[in-house]
Design an enzyme around this catalytic site. Structure first.
Site, short mmCIF file in Angstrom:
data_model
loop_
_atom_site.label_atom_id
_atom_site.label_comp_id
_atom_site.label_asym_id
_atom_site.label_seq_id
_atom_site.Cartn_x
_atom_site.Cartn_y
_atom_site.Cartn_z
N HIS A 123 0.68 -1.33 -0.17
CA HIS A 123 0.00 0.17 0.30
C HIS A 123 1.22 0.61 0.04
CE1 HIS A 123 -2.92 3.15 2.08
NE2 HIS A 123 -4.26 2.31 1.07
N ASP A 200 2.94 -4.34 8.01
CA ASP A 200 1.59 -3.43 8.12
C ASP A 200 0.99 -4.24 7.78
OD1 ASP A 200 -0.38 -2.29 6.96
OD2 ASP A 200 0.66 -1.43 5.14
N GLN A 203 -4.44 -4.47 7.48
CA GLN A 203 -5.34 -5.97 5.89
C GLN A 203 -5.22 -7.11 6.79
OE1 GLN A 203 -7.62 -5.93 3.90
NE2 GLN A 203 -6.85 -3.39 4.37
N LYS A 226 -10.21 -0.66 10.55
CA LYS A 226 -10.06 -1.80 9.76
C LYS A 226 -11.20 -2.82 10.98
CE LYS A 226 -7.53 0.19 5.74
NZ LYS A 226 -6.87 0.14 4.68
N CYS A 364 -5.10 2.91 -4.13
CA CYS A 364 -3.32 2.09 -3.38
C CYS A 364 -2.46 2.12 -3.18
CB CYS A 364 -3.50 3.23 -1.92
SG CYS A 364 -4.78 4.17 -1.24
#
Length: 548
Positions: A123, A200, A203, A226, A364
């Site tokens: 991303h 990261d 998600q 999220k 993104c």
């Protein structure tokens, strides 16, 4: 498959699914999840009954707020199995967390010629901060491209690790394709060479069991919004020695231990990295989201999500003009597809008019899309509260769009009275579905074929758009706007119809904003579409000046 017996019970916790207005089919969970009532109540209750600032005053209200705020820090630590709450820094989101590590930890240690390693599926939030510090230092960004089947290439990753690698930043799960990185293997390789690594997890937080101790990563970042929490709250986990080595990126407020007119001394982590008043109400809401997840059967949720994702993938695969980029292995709740004979934006507009919420574009992840040689994908992202019946309706609606578009090759509606009648209907329409139908008919009324090789390509548009403008003294303006997206092509017809025959001076002075307002187009289009349309208008004006 059948809808899981617990889905209706889960959905009852979310007011979004019982709203009295237009019922949405929500398949954009990778962008943000819906919020259970307990999260909404926690935010509201804080402001209604407990509003006080944290870490500052000695009054009872402020102390209660501080106690509750720090209790959520402990909840987050337990949620990701961090050793204790001191490893948890609250930020405003994943993006800020990554920038904090980039500027506060990596930048001071970086020199020209050093390398930062990322994957090809990152991303922008886990890409741009690293690009920036390579520009600041002369270091290099090294990218591990995906395999042919779009999985993480572990062998390529291993081959790019060497003595110049100073830092690694990898997504846990790709937001664009849903593919999981073999993150444990990557971390083991990094540890052998003593290279710090950031993961990261934006998600992953809702779809995976998180255990930072088992992973042994140096930093782990994710956002509340999220995983059922509010926007504006993020988490930065760091090992104790890594947080100690991280300099404050922002300074001021209660992050300081001692200050004078000449210098200041920061407090210890995590407080030294939390300058200013935090999003206290948001943190309270995040605590409620974590309690909700802790009380639910997450194993059942994940198993159901996997079944539903597979069902959606198989259903979409039955259409000949759809290419499914996502495969089932190592996938978590995302099905990303290409439309081989239709434009993504047209499909998104059609589905949106039906109340179906999906995402189109580059997600993104522009470099990934360029690597794949495509403009973007149509992305369906699921969560445990989605139903099989919803999947069926989404697939059916997309099928209707494909069939209608495939069989809509009628002769162009060239007659000006017909176009004028369509424009009249467009101006009076108040419904998106009706407007979409009219714009598609206008797209078919294009009475000229634009030569794209000689036309001006507008680079700032979400869809590919070309402009051809000719102005002569006798006939005035001849404007053609073409696009692969039928909606934009239809809007181009609206513009060209109204300016046809104008002189260069009149065209330059033309009030395009009033025209857009007359047809309610700015209200109808997405912000990115509006920005693209404004770029088209700027291109027209720039070309017009050549004739003055």
């Amino acid at each position: 498959m059948n809808t899981h017996p617990m889905v209706n019970t889960w959905r009852q916790s979310f007011p979004f699914f019982s709203q009295s207005q237009m019922p949405y089919l929500y398949f954009d969970n990778a962008a943000t999840s819906q919020k259970p009532q307990v999260v909404i109540d926690a935010i509201s209750d804080f402001y209604r009954y407990s509003n006080g600032n944290v870490h500052r005053s000695m009054n009872r209200l402020a102390q209660q707020a501080t106690h509750a705020f720090e209790a959520v820090r402990g909840q987050v630590a337990a949620f990701i199995n961090a050793p204790d709450a001191k490893h948890i820094v609250f930020t405003k989101g994943t993006t800020e967390s990554i920038n904090m590590v980039a500027q506060g930890f990596v930048l001071p240690q970086l020199q020209a010629g050093d390398e930062i390693l990322v994957s090809g599926q990152e991303h922008h939030a886990n890409l741009l901060p690293w690009i920036r510090i390579t520009q600041q230092t002369g270091a290099r960004l090294v990218v591990v491209p995906p395999t042919e089947d779009l999985c993480f290439d572990l062998e390529a990753f291993k081959s790019k690790l060497h003595s110049k690698t100073r830092f690694i930043a990898l997504t846990h799960i790709s937001n664009a394709l849903g593919i999981e990185t073999p993150i444990k293997d990557c971390i083991k390789m990094a540890k052998r060479l003593h290279i710090p690594i950031l993961v990261d997890g934006a998600q992953a937080a809702l779809h995976r069991q998180l255990d930072v101790c088992a992973l042994d990563c140096d930093f782990y970042v994710f956002s509340a919004h999220k995983c059922l929490g509010p926007t504006g709250v993020g988490v930065l986990y760091g090992k104790a020695e890594r947080l100690e080595q991280t300099s404050p990126w922002l300074v001021g407020g209660e992050m300081v231990a001692h200050a004078s007119y000449d210098t200041f001394t920061a407090r210890e982590a995590p407080q030294k990295l939390e300058a200013g008043t935090p999003n206290i109400a948001g943190v309270m809401g995040f605590g409620a989201a974590l309690r909700y997840l802790e009380s639910a059967s997450r194993t059942q949720m994940w198993a159901y999500e996997a079944e539903l994702t597979h069902y959606l993938k198989q259903s979409l695969s039955s259409y000949p003009h759809i290419k499914v980029l996502t495969h089932q292995q190592h996938n978590h709740g995302i099905v990303s597809v290409q439309l081989l004979k239709h434009h993504l934006s047209d499909a998104a507009e059609y589905l949106s008019a039906k109340g179906i919420v999906v995402r189109t574009g580059h997600h993104c992840a522009q470099p990934l899309m360029k690597y794949l040689g495509i403009d973007g994908t149509l992305r369906f992202s699921l969560a445990f509260y989605n139903q099989k019946e919803e999947v069926d309706r989404v697939v059916e609606s997309l099928g209707d769009f494909l069939n209608a578009s495939t069989h809509s090759h009628a002769a162009p509606l060239q007659a000006t009275p017909v176009v004028a009648e369509l424009l009249k209907s467009l101006a009076s329409s108040r419904y998106r579905e009706q407007q979409l139908s009219i714009l598609n008919r206008l797209a078919k009324s294009m009475d000229s074929v634009l030569q794209r090789e000689t036309a001006i390509k507008v680079e700032e548009c979400e869809s590919q758009v070309w402009v051809q403008l000719v102005i002569d003294q006798e006939h005035g303006t001849d404007l053609i706007i073409d696009s692969e997206a039928r909606v934009i092509k239809g809007i181009g017809k609206v513009l060209s119809h109204h300016v046809q025959g104008l002189s260069a001076t009149a065209l330059l002075e033309y009030d395009f904003e009033a025209l857009l307002n007359h047809y309610h187009l700015q209200r109808y289009l997405t912000p990115s579409r509006v920005n693209g349309l404004l770029a088209v208008i700027r291109t027209i004006q720039q070309q017009t000046r050549r004739y003055l």
